[in-house]
Write an enzyme that holds these catalytic residues in place. Sequence first.
Site, short mmCIF file in Angstrom:
data_model
loop_
_atom_site.label_atom_id
_atom_site.label_comp_id
_atom_site.label_asym_id
_atom_site.label_seq_id
_atom_site.Cartn_x
_atom_site.Cartn_y
_atom_site.Cartn_z
N THR A 2 35.89 -14.65 -40.84
CA THR A 2 37.24 -14.09 -40.69
C THR A 2 38.21 -15.25 -40.56
O THR A 2 37.82 -16.41 -40.47
CB THR A 2 37.34 -13.19 -39.44
OG1 THR A 2 37.25 -14.02 -38.28
CG2 THR A 2 36.26 -12.13 -39.40
N ASP A 3 39.51 -14.93 -40.54
CA ASP A 3 40.51 -15.98 -40.42
C ASP A 3 40.39 -16.76 -39.12
O ASP A 3 40.63 -17.96 -39.08
CB ASP A 3 41.92 -15.39 -40.53
CG ASP A 3 42.24 -14.90 -41.95
OD1 ASP A 3 41.57 -15.39 -42.88
OD2 ASP A 3 43.12 -14.05 -42.09
N CYS A 4 40.00 -16.07 -38.03
CA CYS A 4 39.88 -16.77 -36.75
C CYS A 4 38.46 -17.28 -36.51
O CYS A 4 38.25 -18.08 -35.59
CB CYS A 4 40.36 -15.90 -35.60
SG CYS A 4 39.65 -14.25 -35.56
N TYR A 5 37.50 -16.81 -37.31
CA TYR A 5 36.12 -17.29 -37.19
C TYR A 5 35.62 -17.67 -38.58
O TYR A 5 34.88 -16.92 -39.23
CB TYR A 5 35.23 -16.20 -36.59
CG TYR A 5 35.56 -15.85 -35.15
CD1 TYR A 5 35.27 -16.74 -34.12
CD2 TYR A 5 36.17 -14.63 -34.83
CE1 TYR A 5 35.56 -16.43 -32.81
CE2 TYR A 5 36.47 -14.32 -33.51
CZ TYR A 5 36.17 -15.23 -32.50
OH TYR A 5 36.46 -14.93 -31.20
#
Length: 395
Positions: free
Chosen positions: A137-140
């Site tokens: 994901t964008d944050c992970y």
Amino acid sequence: MRTLAEINDKIRRRCAVVCTIEELKARVAEAGVTQTAKDVDVVTTGTFEPMESSGAIINLGHTDPPMKIRKCWLDGIPAYAGFGAVDLYLGATQGVDYIDTGEVPDAEELRERGGGHVIEDLIADKPVHLRAIGQVTDCYPRASFETTITRETINQFYLFNPRNLYQNFIVGVNGGDRPLFTYLGPLQPRLANAVYSNPGAISPLLNDPELKLIGIGTQIFLGGGIGYIAWEGTQHFPLQKRLPNGTPIGPSATLALIGDAKQMSPKWVRGCYFKNYGPSLMLGVGVPLPVLNEDVVNGCAVQDKDVVAPVVDFSIPRRVRPTFGLVSYAQLKTGRITVDGKSVKVAPLASIFRSRQVAVELKEWILQGDFTLTEPVASIPMNRSFLPQDLYTSL
């Protein structure tokens, strides 16, 4: 006669009188209930037996770049990763994932290893291989990770066990014509052997049959460290039929337990394996019982001859299996019982020796002032029935 605060004050001043459960029973036989209640402040109970509904919560800490773990293996054993990004739950009975390891399923060293063994290794600060796959994901943004972890390189590491400390259990036999491999171990055909799991009258909850002395928040000995009663256990069934002395005639109350695994010892947390059944966990648990009045001593005075368990035939593959009646723990501990007119060898799954050791070690903690008793914040419910799960399918 006394309050928990008064008992704790004596513990802190190191003048409390503490007995193991066997010492208490001997005192009652010699001096009677009234005098024993006057003399003793705390009774320690213990057990060391398989508790397969156990597991560990592990927080790994974040990688750089961060990763949202969705599949994870510890020494080839899958851990559940369906909540926080780097939070895991490792079940004691989880076996090796052969697809992940690439090993053949009949490799003996793999078949006999499970989550309980990994938990034991981490408690012993041994290295454990970790492999993880992430959801990008964008944050992970990280997709995978592989490393070696130990007890000291992870954050939280605690046991959270949904069902421990059965108040009573069953005796397993096999009336069929082939060997059966069960959670009690191998049962030989034609009633060739019998196995029981509960240590009997020294077992913690059989000495507090109505669970009046413990509750949510009670501090206990768990795996060689300090733990707590967190909730009622799964399959908690306090409405089981009971004898006049209050003890149940079969599986009854259970407890959910929690404790910091970094404090624990591999002496009291041991991975184990049941042939052709699977891995599990041997766990030492000790429960202190405050002697508040004579009723407490009456409950703790119960003897093996006064506690019974049902003899269950595992050859009938149903939820409700036929029984050969009830047998006392005094009979079980002789090493032979009579089943359907036949003399049958019987052995315990619990270690009676180590169960006694748990009670002794907890006694020493209390005598040294290192362990005090806690007031429960809530009682364990005693009105739970047992709901079966019946499946109805259309053909």
